[in-house]
Design a protein around this motif. Sequence first.
Motif: not given
Length: 325
Positions: A195-200, A247-248
């Motif tokens: 899947g895809s993740y928003l990285v913070l 990661k979200v």
Amino acid sequence: MASHVYILLDLKHPRFKIGKANNILARARSFQWQSIDFPQSLGLRLASEADAYTLEKILHRTFRFASVDPLEVVASGGSADGASEWFSVSCWPRLLRYLEDNQDLHPHETVSGGELAALLERQLQPSQAVIAREQLKKEKEARRVERELARIAYRRAQLEGLRASLEIVQPKVAQELERLKLNGNIIGVCDTSMGSYLVLADAMPLPSGASLWVVAPLSTHYDYPGGGGSIMSSYSQITCPEGTISKVGLPRAYLFDDSASEEDEIILEVFRDEFGWLKQLQSIPEEWISVIFPPGWLFSPSSDGPEHEFAIKKVMNALSTSGYR
């Protein structure tokens, strides 16, 4: 057993057919009922099949001068069955006079065209069994249509419920993304096979219990009749001396493609602005994120391994150059 000689007039062509049959309508069916002018035709009821055969042959021989070429019959749409038994209507009056003048030689009862037409009408009327089958068919179709309409109505309610639920979640996600932009915590997006993740990230280690992404995944949960899900489906975070990285998980609809469902299409529509902005972020290599967040861990412990240190260094460098504010 009684039998018949039939004299059937063609409805569209100037010809008539002379033949023998125990059942005139059954025989006429073989060369199409709709091609016969039954009210103008007639039948001759004779005492036996032998008498019917004899009269048929006599009439064929007597009026052979008016016979129609079988090839012409077939070429004009007639059946090849009995094509040699057609005669021109030019001899029709003489045929009627012949039958009247020779009633004593060929005893018969005349079955009028009106009788034949009435018999045909009764035969064409559907039987009770046919009517019952048609009624059952109509009832089945009505139930099918009713089920289909109910399915469509339920599906419409599902999608309307989904949209309403998403419109409650959307402001929470938009507000959180805006907060992270202002704080400079957004690095980019990592696309993986899972899947895809928003990285913070944050250059300062966060205290225990603190999170970069402060909206709990359950707060982004949406419900609708028969289904549900979360816009931000998962969350993982580590804190190390270099800072905090998280990661979200982004929803499947983020990677919109030809296989997307109607639900995905609505999610994409409601979150069009947010997803559009996320797609402009820099791409973070999967190999960095998979080392920092090994599969199966929500909050991974720090590691002193060189690969782990290298991945953290790369992510923190990406934070310093991201400029997403």
